[in-house]
Design a protein around this motif. Structure first.
Motif, PDB file in Angstrom:
ATOM      1  N   ARG A 144       0.908  -1.199  -0.102  1.00  0.00           N
ATOM      2  CA  ARG A 144      -0.005   0.143  -0.033  1.00  0.00           C
ATOM      3  C   ARG A 144       0.994   1.265  -0.035  1.00  0.00           C
ATOM      4  O   ARG A 144       1.765   1.400   0.907  1.00  0.00           O
ATOM      5  CB  ARG A 144      -0.997  -0.015   1.318  1.00  0.00           C
ATOM      6  CG  ARG A 144      -1.866  -1.123   1.159  1.00  0.00           C
ATOM      7  CD  ARG A 144      -2.963  -0.899   2.598  1.00  0.00           C
ATOM      8  NE  ARG A 144      -3.746  -2.032   2.809  1.00  0.00           N
ATOM      9  CZ  ARG A 144      -3.361  -3.242   2.992  1.00  0.00           C
ATOM     10  NH1 ARG A 144      -2.310  -3.683   3.490  1.00  0.00           N
ATOM     11  NH2 ARG A 144      -4.549  -4.339   3.083  1.00  0.00           N
ATOM     12  N   ARG A 148       0.761   5.114   0.468  1.00  0.00           N
ATOM     13  CA  ARG A 148       0.211   6.248   1.037  1.00  0.00           C
ATOM     14  C   ARG A 148       0.382   7.604   0.663  1.00  0.00           C
ATOM     15  O   ARG A 148       1.603   7.716   0.473  1.00  0.00           O
ATOM     16  CB  ARG A 148       0.012   6.011   2.699  1.00  0.00           C
ATOM     17  CG  ARG A 148      -0.480   4.663   2.994  1.00  0.00           C
ATOM     18  CD  ARG A 148      -0.482   4.328   4.667  1.00  0.00           C
ATOM     19  NE  ARG A 148      -0.977   2.983   4.951  1.00  0.00           N
ATOM     20  CZ  ARG A 148      -2.197   2.651   5.116  1.00  0.00           C
ATOM     21  NH1 ARG A 148      -3.163   3.695   5.155  1.00  0.00           N
ATOM     22  NH2 ARG A 148      -2.693   1.533   5.253  1.00  0.00           N
ATOM     23  N   SER A 149      -0.342   8.551   1.057  1.00  0.00           N
ATOM     24  CA  SER A 149      -0.064   9.876   0.878  1.00  0.00           C
ATOM     25  C   SER A 149       0.870  10.613   1.895  1.00  0.00           C
ATOM     26  O   SER A 149       1.240  11.787   1.451  1.00  0.00           O
ATOM     27  CB  SER A 149      -1.314  10.752   0.875  1.00  0.00           C
ATOM     28  OG  SER A 149      -2.012  10.635   2.053  1.00  0.00           O
ATOM     29  N   THR A 152       0.226   5.025   8.842  1.00  0.00           N
ATOM     30  CA  THR A 152      -0.920   4.326   8.500  1.00  0.00           C
ATOM     31  C   THR A 152      -2.026   5.330   8.779  1.00  0.00           C
ATOM     32  O   THR A 152      -3.284   4.822   8.124  1.00  0.00           O
ATOM     33  CB  THR A 152      -1.078   3.107   9.450  1.00  0.00           C
ATOM     34  OG1 THR A 152      -1.046   3.620  10.784  1.00  0.00           O
ATOM     35  CG2 THR A 152      -0.021   2.176   9.249  1.00  0.00           C
ATOM     36  N   ASN A 153      -2.101   6.415   9.207  1.00  0.00           N
ATOM     37  CA  ASN A 153      -3.155   7.529   9.136  1.00  0.00           C
ATOM     38  C   ASN A 153      -3.401   8.258   7.950  1.00  0.00           C
ATOM     39  O   ASN A 153      -4.517   8.788   7.795  1.00  0.00           O
ATOM     40  CB  ASN A 153      -2.995   8.381  10.486  1.00  0.00           C
ATOM     41  CG  ASN A 153      -1.544   9.129  10.235  1.00  0.00           C
ATOM     42  OD1 ASN A 153      -0.722   8.440   9.961  1.00  0.00           O
ATOM     43  ND2 ASN A 153      -1.904  10.505  10.596  1.00  0.00           N
ATOM     44  N   PHE A 154      -2.551   8.186   6.923  1.00  0.00           N
ATOM     45  CA  PHE A 154      -2.729   8.721   5.521  1.00  0.00           C
ATOM     46  C   PHE A 154      -3.337   7.858   4.769  1.00  0.00           C
ATOM     47  O   PHE A 154      -3.422   6.403   4.866  1.00  0.00           O
ATOM     48  CB  PHE A 154      -1.418   9.171   5.158  1.00  0.00           C
ATOM     49  CG  PHE A 154      -0.487  10.240   5.842  1.00  0.00           C
ATOM     50  CD1 PHE A 154      -0.789  11.502   5.341  1.00  0.00           C
ATOM     51  CD2 PHE A 154       0.325   9.902   6.940  1.00  0.00           C
ATOM     52  CE1 PHE A 154      -0.168  12.456   6.236  1.00  0.00           C
ATOM     53  CE2 PHE A 154       0.774  10.955   7.545  1.00  0.00           C
ATOM     54  CZ  PHE A 154       0.475  12.151   7.297  1.00  0.00           C
ATOM     55  N   ASP A 155      -4.039   8.443   3.769  1.00  0.00           N
ATOM     56  CA  ASP A 155      -4.905   7.864   2.931  1.00  0.00           C
ATOM     57  C   ASP A 155      -4.095   6.657   1.839  1.00  0.00           C
ATOM     58  O   ASP A 155      -2.996   7.140   1.464  1.00  0.00           O
ATOM     59  CB  ASP A 155      -5.695   8.758   1.796  1.00  0.00           C
ATOM     60  CG  ASP A 155      -6.804   9.477   2.844  1.00  0.00           C
ATOM     61  OD1 ASP A 155      -7.327   8.852   3.840  1.00  0.00           O
ATOM     62  OD2 ASP A 155      -7.215  10.336   2.391  1.00  0.00           O
ATOM     63  N   ILE A 156      -4.593   5.687   1.613  1.00  0.00           N
ATOM     64  CA  ILE A 156      -3.955   4.800   0.501  1.00  0.00           C
ATOM     65  C   ILE A 156      -4.396   5.417  -0.939  1.00  0.00           C
ATOM     66  O   ILE A 156      -5.413   5.416  -1.290  1.00  0.00           O
ATOM     67  CB  ILE A 156      -4.518   3.344   0.593  1.00  0.00           C
ATOM     68  CG1 ILE A 156      -4.215   2.801   2.097  1.00  0.00           C
ATOM     69  CG2 ILE A 156      -3.770   2.677  -0.516  1.00  0.00           C
ATOM     70  CD1 ILE A 156      -4.733   1.287   2.453  1.00  0.00           C
ATOM     71  N   SER A 157      -3.059   5.429  -1.554  1.00  0.00           N
ATOM     72  CA  SER A 157      -3.264   5.850  -2.897  1.00  0.00           C
ATOM     73  C   SER A 157      -3.203   5.019  -3.982  1.00  0.00           C
ATOM     74  O   SER A 157      -3.780   5.293  -5.148  1.00  0.00           O
ATOM     75  CB  SER A 157      -2.502   7.299  -3.263  1.00  0.00           C
ATOM     76  OG  SER A 157      -1.009   6.883  -3.024  1.00  0.00           O
ATOM     77  N   TRP A 185       9.413   4.855   7.148  1.00  0.00           N
ATOM     78  CA  TRP A 185       8.639   5.108   5.844  1.00  0.00           C
ATOM     79  C   TRP A 185       9.681   5.601   4.981  1.00  0.00           C
ATOM     80  O   TRP A 185      10.381   6.361   5.041  1.00  0.00           O
ATOM     81  CB  TRP A 185       7.508   5.992   6.125  1.00  0.00           C
ATOM     82  CG  TRP A 185       6.487   5.216   6.934  1.00  0.00           C
ATOM     83  CD1 TRP A 185       6.420   5.028   8.443  1.00  0.00           C
ATOM     84  CD2 TRP A 185       5.158   4.526   6.582  1.00  0.00           C
ATOM     85  NE1 TRP A 185       5.274   4.535   8.740  1.00  0.00           N
ATOM     86  CE2 TRP A 185       4.668   3.995   7.630  1.00  0.00           C
ATOM     87  CE3 TRP A 185       4.621   4.453   5.204  1.00  0.00           C
ATOM     88  CZ2 TRP A 185       3.262   3.425   7.520  1.00  0.00           C
ATOM     89  CZ3 TRP A 185       3.549   3.534   5.103  1.00  0.00           C
ATOM     90  CH2 TRP A 185       3.000   3.172   6.295  1.00  0.00           C
ATOM     91  N   GLY A 200       4.491   8.878  -3.387  1.00  0.00           N
ATOM     92  CA  GLY A 200       3.707   8.537  -2.119  1.00  0.00           C
ATOM     93  C   GLY A 200       4.714   8.128  -1.130  1.00  0.00           C
ATOM     94  O   GLY A 200       6.027   7.976  -1.401  1.00  0.00           O
TER      95      GLY A 200
END
Length: 239
Positions: free
Chosen positions: A184, A186-187, A191-196, A214, A227
């Motif tokens: 995944r 993310r933005s 893990t609190n960020f949206d999956i793009s 990360w 991302g």
């Protein structure tokens, strides 16, 4: 017994650290004595020149031992000395977390001088901001020159003339996704960020920067961050 730093490396460290027999605060606010010794230094401390030499020998032996543990490729004496100097000044934590080490351990010896040149900032104790310091710029350059110093009769490698056609080092490090079900993206770094997007296994990505486990990745190789992904599911692409 750990590998000893050579005379050229020793002279480099002495030249940039300087000898101070009375404890002082370095520009970053750290109490220091002798040739850049920082362990357990208290205000008002005084030492002799012989004691400064002993502390330096201990510090460089420690730095050299740490270099030997984390570098997986062969180093000549000058290369070893350059990295020992860097660790003595910047710390082993910065080396082990660096792109320099990752690239070097894949056999990319040529990246080292330009990667060293990135480590020229210190935190201003008055403002809390990280700023470039001329002394660090000069030291990293000297370490880079020492790294490149070899015995060779190749006129290209040993010429003192300045090349007029030059190129930037490529700072990107290529990785492959190892997550079996895909990774995944993310933005942001967490893990609190949206999956793009979900990146399939073995997708090649370029790591631009890292933060708290990360990695900011570039999918196109154009230097733009697409991302963030967890570093746990990336492996260096074989060269």
């Amino acid at each position: 017994m750990s590998r000893q730093i050579n005379e050229e490396g020793l002279n480099l460290v002495k030249n940039f650290e300087g000898l101070r027999l009375d404890a002082y605060r370095c520009p970053a606010g750290v109490w220091t004595i002798g040739y850049g010794h920082t362990g357990g230094v208290k205000p008002g401390a005084k030492i002799s020149e012989d004691e400064a030499e002993q502390l330096l020998a201990q510090d460089l032996a420690d730095s050299g031992g740490k270099v030997e543990k984390c570098v997986k490729v062969k180093l000549n004496d000058n290369q070893f000395a350059a990295l020992a100097s860097f660790v003595f000044n910047a710390g082993i934590g910065n080396l082990t977390a660096s792109t320099l080490l990752k690239r070097l351990n894949t056999g990319d010896y040529d990246c080292v001088p330009s990667e060293l040149a990135k480590w020229v900032k210190a935190t201003d104790p008055k403002t809390g901001q990280k700023i470039s310091l001329p002394g660090l710029v000069k030291r990293r350059a000297a370490e880079g020159v020492l790294w490149l110093k070899i015995d060779s009769d190749d006129p290209f490698l040993t010429s003192t003339d300045m090349p007029q056609s030059i190129h930037a080092d490529d700072p990107r490090v290529s990785y492959l996704v190892t997550a079996r079900e895909g990774l995944r993206m993310r933005s942001g770094p967490g893990t609190n960020f949206d999956i793009s997007k979900v990146l399939p296994t073995n997708t090649e990505v370029f790591v631009v920067k890292e933060k708290d486990g990360w990695a900011a990745v570039d999918l196109q190789g154009d230097g733009v961050i697409d991302g963030w992904v967890s570093q746990d599911f990336l492996k260096l692409k074989p060269v």
